[in-house]
Design a protein around this motif. Structure first.
Motif, PDB file in Angstrom:
ATOM      1  N   GLU A  98       0.853  -1.185   0.000  1.00 28.13           N
ATOM      2  CA  GLU A  98       0.000   0.000   0.000  1.00 28.13           C
ATOM      3  C   GLU A  98       0.884   1.229   0.000  1.00 28.13           C
ATOM      4  O   GLU A  98       1.987   1.220   0.547  1.00 28.13           O
ATOM      5  CB  GLU A  98      -0.919  -0.001   1.221  1.00 28.13           C
ATOM      6  N   ALA A  99       0.381   2.290  -0.631  1.00 32.61           N
ATOM      7  CA  ALA A  99       1.141   3.541  -0.702  1.00 32.61           C
ATOM      8  C   ALA A  99       0.170   4.701  -0.828  1.00 32.61           C
ATOM      9  O   ALA A  99      -1.041   4.510  -0.975  1.00 32.61           O
ATOM     10  CB  ALA A  99       2.088   3.504  -1.895  1.00 32.61           C
ATOM     11  N   LYS A 100       0.696   5.911  -0.758  1.00 31.32           N
ATOM     12  CA  LYS A 100      -0.096   7.120  -0.920  1.00 31.32           C
ATOM     13  C   LYS A 100       0.386   7.824  -2.188  1.00 31.32           C
ATOM     14  O   LYS A 100       1.594   7.933  -2.416  1.00 31.32           O
ATOM     15  CB  LYS A 100       0.086   8.042   0.289  1.00 31.32           C
ATOM     16  N   LEU A 101      -0.541   8.258  -3.022  1.00 35.00           N
ATOM     17  CA  LEU A 101      -0.166   8.931  -4.263  1.00 35.00           C
ATOM     18  C   LEU A 101       0.558  10.240  -3.956  1.00 35.00           C
ATOM     19  O   LEU A 101       0.065  11.086  -3.210  1.00 35.00           O
ATOM     20  CB  LEU A 101      -1.409   9.226  -5.122  1.00 35.00           C
ATOM     21  N   SER A 102       1.724  10.422  -4.525  1.00 29.72           N
ATOM     22  CA  SER A 102       2.452  11.678  -4.358  1.00 29.72           C
ATOM     23  C   SER A 102       2.098  12.657  -5.474  1.00 29.72           C
ATOM     24  O   SER A 102       2.318  13.852  -5.339  1.00 29.72           O
ATOM     25  CB  SER A 102       3.960  11.421  -4.338  1.00 29.72           C
ATOM     26  N   ARG A 131      -4.871   6.800  -0.795  1.00 31.01           N
ATOM     27  CA  ARG A 131      -4.196   5.530  -0.473  1.00 31.01           C
ATOM     28  C   ARG A 131      -4.551   4.518  -1.548  1.00 31.01           C
ATOM     29  O   ARG A 131      -5.721   4.348  -1.889  1.00 31.01           O
ATOM     30  CB  ARG A 131      -4.614   5.010   0.896  1.00 31.01           C
ATOM     31  N   VAL A 132      -3.522   3.860  -2.071  1.00 31.80           N
ATOM     32  CA  VAL A 132      -3.721   2.880  -3.148  1.00 31.80           C
ATOM     33  C   VAL A 132      -2.988   1.583  -2.808  1.00 31.80           C
ATOM     34  O   VAL A 132      -2.085   1.559  -1.969  1.00 31.80           O
ATOM     35  CB  VAL A 132      -3.211   3.414  -4.508  1.00 31.80           C
ATOM     36  N   ARG A 133      -3.435   0.525  -3.450  1.00 31.77           N
ATOM     37  CA  ARG A 133      -2.774  -0.785  -3.327  1.00 31.77           C
ATOM     38  C   ARG A 133      -2.211  -1.136  -4.701  1.00 31.77           C
ATOM     39  O   ARG A 133      -2.885  -0.972  -5.714  1.00 31.77           O
ATOM     40  CB  ARG A 133      -3.756  -1.857  -2.873  1.00 31.77           C
ATOM     41  N   ILE A 134      -0.993  -1.632  -4.734  1.00 31.04           N
ATOM     42  CA  ILE A 134      -0.368  -2.055  -5.984  1.00 31.04           C
ATOM     43  C   ILE A 134      -0.925  -3.433  -6.322  1.00 31.04           C
ATOM     44  O   ILE A 134      -0.816  -4.368  -5.525  1.00 31.04           O
ATOM     45  CB  ILE A 134       1.168  -2.087  -5.841  1.00 31.04           C
ATOM     46  N   VAL A 135      -1.524  -3.561  -7.503  1.00 30.57           N
ATOM     47  CA  VAL A 135      -2.176  -4.811  -7.885  1.00 30.57           C
ATOM     48  C   VAL A 135      -1.488  -5.501  -9.057  1.00 30.57           C
ATOM     49  O   VAL A 135      -1.829  -6.633  -9.394  1.00 30.57           O
ATOM     50  CB  VAL A 135      -3.669  -4.582  -8.222  1.00 30.57           C
ATOM     51  N   GLU A 145      -4.966   0.442  -7.563  1.00 33.73           N
ATOM     52  CA  GLU A 145      -6.386   0.720  -7.393  1.00 33.73           C
ATOM     53  C   GLU A 145      -6.556   1.305  -6.001  1.00 33.73           C
ATOM     54  O   GLU A 145      -5.759   1.023  -5.088  1.00 33.73           O
ATOM     55  CB  GLU A 145      -7.244  -0.520  -7.596  1.00 33.73           C
ATOM     56  N   PRO A 146      -7.556   2.133  -5.818  1.00 33.48           N
ATOM     57  CA  PRO A 146      -7.750   2.734  -4.494  1.00 33.48           C
ATOM     58  C   PRO A 146      -8.095   1.678  -3.469  1.00 33.48           C
ATOM     59  O   PRO A 146      -8.739   0.669  -3.772  1.00 33.48           O
ATOM     60  CB  PRO A 146      -8.902   3.717  -4.708  1.00 33.48           C
TER      61      PRO A 146
END
Length: 152
Positions: A98-102, A131-135, A145-146
């Motif tokens: 998981e990450a946050k879009l910069s 916040r997004v998850r790398i899929v 995707e969020p």
């Protein structure tokens, strides 16, 4: 001095010269010929010129070279790694994080910071800070995707 340059000495010199050249040129082919020359030179030393003449030594060099090339090829093929798999790609290790879009995702592309590196991401248009998850991954572009998308 004439006794010094016997056929076996010349085979050894040629063998070591070929092994030395192997270090200077790319590839592995001179290694096989160098080993074959050393083998023929050693046989010539122990058998002598009367039993193992120069003509026989040349034929033996061709035969021994072929055998050494065949065995060396099998040796190298057995130790060569296979084609890389999807699991070998380090980008695939990021899937599920998981990450946050910069940077906002606009027109399908944005950026995210993971640790000390920046990654281009693709996905639905989202605002900066989401916040997004790398899929998945498409080369070095991460598909995101969020978090909470698709949940009721």
């Amino acid at each position: 001095m004439g006794d010094f340059f016997t056929p076996e000495i010349l085979w050894w010199v040629a063998g070591f010269l070929l092994l030395g050249l192997e270090l200077a040129v790319p590839g592995v082919y001179l290694l096989f010929f160098g080993i074959a020359a050393l083998i023929v030179g050693t046989n010539a030393f122990f058998l002598g010129d009367s039993i193992f003449g120069v003509g026989q030594q040349l034929v033996a060099f061709v035969v021994v070279s072929a055998v050494v090339i065949f065995l060396g090829g099998r040796f190298y093929r057995a130790r060569r790694p296979g084609p890389p798999s999807e699991d070998d790609n380090p980008v695939n290790r990021l899937i599920g994080r998981e990450a946050k879009l910069s940077e906002a995702i606009e027109a399908g592309r944005g950026r995210v910071a993971l640790g000390d590196s920046w990654w281009t991401v693709e996905g639905p248009d989202l605002a900066k800070g989401t916040r997004v998850r790398i899929v998945g991954a498409n080369g070095n572009v991460l598909r995101v995707e969020p978090i909470g998308a698709g949940t009721a």
